[in-house]
Write a protein that holds these residues in place. Structure first.
Motif, PDB file in Angstrom:
ATOM      1  N   MET A 195       0.836  -1.212   0.000  1.00  0.00           N
ATOM      2  CA  MET A 195       0.000   0.000   0.000  1.00  0.00           C
ATOM      3  C   MET A 195       0.874   1.266   0.000  1.00  0.00           C
ATOM      4  N   TYR A 196       1.862   1.291   0.929  1.00  0.00           N
ATOM      5  CA  TYR A 196       2.759   2.453   1.003  1.00  0.00           C
ATOM      6  C   TYR A 196       3.555   2.575  -0.303  1.00  0.00           C
ATOM      7  N   LEU A 197       4.030   1.421  -0.814  1.00  0.00           N
ATOM      8  CA  LEU A 197       4.796   1.444  -2.062  1.00  0.00           C
ATOM      9  C   LEU A 197       3.926   1.925  -3.213  1.00  0.00           C
ATOM     10  N   GLU A 198       2.660   1.498  -3.238  1.00  0.00           N
ATOM     11  CA  GLU A 198       1.710   1.915  -4.275  1.00  0.00           C
ATOM     12  C   GLU A 198       1.519   3.444  -4.217  1.00  0.00           C
ATOM     13  N   GLU A 199       1.407   3.982  -2.986  1.00  0.00           N
ATOM     14  CA  GLU A 199       1.251   5.428  -2.807  1.00  0.00           C
ATOM     15  C   GLU A 199       2.465   6.180  -3.378  1.00  0.00           C
ATOM     16  N   LEU A 200       3.656   5.624  -3.129  1.00  0.00           N
ATOM     17  CA  LEU A 200       4.880   6.297  -3.575  1.00  0.00           C
ATOM     18  C   LEU A 200       5.148   6.117  -5.067  1.00  0.00           C
ATOM     19  N   PHE A 201       4.984   4.877  -5.531  1.00  0.00           N
ATOM     20  CA  PHE A 201       5.472   4.552  -6.888  1.00  0.00           C
ATOM     21  C   PHE A 201       4.383   4.115  -7.872  1.00  0.00           C
TER      22      PHE A 201
ATOM     23  N   LEU B 127      11.434   8.673 -11.024  1.00  0.00           N
ATOM     24  CA  LEU B 127      11.227  10.006 -11.612  1.00  0.00           C
ATOM     25  C   LEU B 127       9.792  10.189 -12.103  1.00  0.00           C
ATOM     26  N   ALA B 128       9.161   9.095 -12.557  1.00  0.00           N
ATOM     27  CA  ALA B 128       7.800   9.190 -13.095  1.00  0.00           C
ATOM     28  C   ALA B 128       6.754   9.324 -11.998  1.00  0.00           C
ATOM     29  N   SER B 129       7.079   8.887 -10.782  1.00  0.00           N
ATOM     30  CA  SER B 129       6.049   8.645  -9.764  1.00  0.00           C
ATOM     31  C   SER B 129       5.954   9.766  -8.735  1.00  0.00           C
ATOM     32  N   PRO B 130       4.905   9.723  -7.887  1.00  0.00           N
ATOM     33  CA  PRO B 130       4.767  10.720  -6.826  1.00  0.00           C
ATOM     34  C   PRO B 130       5.973  10.735  -5.879  1.00  0.00           C
ATOM     35  N   ALA B 131       6.723   9.634  -5.807  1.00  0.00           N
ATOM     36  CA  ALA B 131       7.900   9.581  -4.921  1.00  0.00           C
ATOM     37  C   ALA B 131       8.883  10.713  -5.233  1.00  0.00           C
ATOM     38  N   ALA B 132       8.914  11.157  -6.494  1.00  0.00           N
ATOM     39  CA  ALA B 132       9.889  12.179  -6.912  1.00  0.00           C
ATOM     40  C   ALA B 132       9.277  13.580  -6.926  1.00  0.00           C
ATOM     41  N   GLY B 133       8.247  13.803  -6.099  1.00  0.00           N
ATOM     42  CA  GLY B 133       7.539  15.090  -6.098  1.00  0.00           C
ATOM     43  C   GLY B 133       8.431  16.304  -5.890  1.00  0.00           C
ATOM     44  N   TYR B 134       9.580  16.138  -5.227  1.00  0.00           N
ATOM     45  CA  TYR B 134      10.463  17.288  -4.987  1.00  0.00           C
ATOM     46  C   TYR B 134      11.733  17.193  -5.833  1.00  0.00           C
TER      47      TYR B 134
END
Ligand code: NAD
Length: 269
Positions: free
Chosen positions: A1-7, A247-254
């Motif tokens: 779930m956490y990984l899905e949120e990030l990536f 880079l494509a995912s919400p994980a790279a928001g900053y």
């Protein structure tokens, strides 16, 4: 779930240029596995990539386009918007390379490392595909992101050759084009930051694809490269996927304006 949120990329539309083979093919499959609908933009047909995406349970379609042709690029992007409604991710990957010297002296022995002297036409074609092609795609896609208020991610394919001069082959046009990609990326990242569009580049070292294998590369050059890899081998294209996914995912928001080097330590030596 956490990984899905990030990536996770569920509900996202991702465009991959040069997706009919090599790195673009592997990244198309990876983005589809992460949940994105993938649009493969290439000059030649992408049947094999589409089959691999579908076998992985994903969705993809193909649009034929030469990325150096502005009219084709604009038509391609308009067609994708008509069919998919939006573009969230661009993996701006189409590229080419020659191993040619700027000057070959009469009688000079090239030893299978270089293919002669580069013409102006060849210089222009490398710059056109690798730098202008990425610029045209980035601008056309970013325009749709701005219009639709999509906080998208553009990933430009650079290379370690944009940072170092790898030897013994000569490839001034390629090296200049990839250095240009890295700085174009930083420039567009700043220009489009206010729209929430992130622009980053990826700089691989040598990756095992048609571009780095015979007949494109002579055996003499492969033999010369062999002792130079700190990890004693080229990368597999799959080993670039985690950086692309980041880079494509919400994980790279900053993360914007960055160049991520995935070269097995090559640039450190
Ligand atoms: N293979 C490596 O060692 C390596 C290392 C660093 C960077 N790269 C970069 O990665 C990218 C992909 O390379 P690859 O190794 O998968 O090579 P590849 O030759 O297998 O794939 C390149 C793709 O780009 C497409 N292409 C070329 N010109 C085009 C155009 N005008 N319009 C549309 N598509 C076009 C080709 O048809 C092909 O599908 C390139 O930008 C390359 O410079 C490769």
């Amino acid at each position: 779930m956490y990984l899905e949120e990030l990536f996770g990329l569920n509900g996202k539309v991702a465009v991959v240029t040069g997706g009919s083979r090599g790195i673009g093919q592997v990244v198309s499959v990876g983005l589809a596995k992460a949940g994105a609908e993938v649009v493969i933009v290439a000059r030649s047909n992408a049947d094999e990539t589409i089959r691999l995406v579908e076998e992985a349970g994903g969705k993809a379609y193909f649009v034929r386009c030469d990325v150096t042709d502005e009219a084709q690029v604009n038509k391609t992007v308009a067609g994708i918007i008509a069919r998919s409604g939006k573009i969230d991710i661009l993996f701006n990957n189409a590229g080419t390379c020659y191993h040619k010297k700027a000057i070959v002296l009469e009688g000079e022995e090239l030893g299978g490392l270089n293919d002669g002297e580069a013409t102006l036409e060849e210089w222009n074609s490398v710059l056109n595909i690798n730098l202008t092609g990425e610029y045209l795609m980035a601008v056309a896609v970013a325009r749709t992101m701005i219009e639709k208020k999509i906080k998208g991610s553009i990933i430009n394919m650079a290379s370690m050759s944009g940072t170092i001069v790898n030897v013994p082959q000569c490839q001034a046009a390629y090296n200049a084009s990839k250095a240009g990609v890295i700085h174009m990326t930083k420039s567009l990242a700043i220009e489009w930051a206010d729209y929430g569009i992130r622009v980053n580049s990826l700089s691989p070292g040598y990756v095992r694809t048609p571009m780095s294998q015979p007949p494109f590369v002579h055996q003499e050059l492969l033999d010369a490269w062999d002792p130079m890899f700190p990890l004693h081998r080229m990368a597999k294209p799959e080993e670039l996927m985690p950086a692309v996914l980041y880079l494509a995912s919400p994980a790279a928001g900053y993360t914007t304006g960055s160049d991520i080097i995935v070269d097995g330590g090559y640039c450190c030596v």
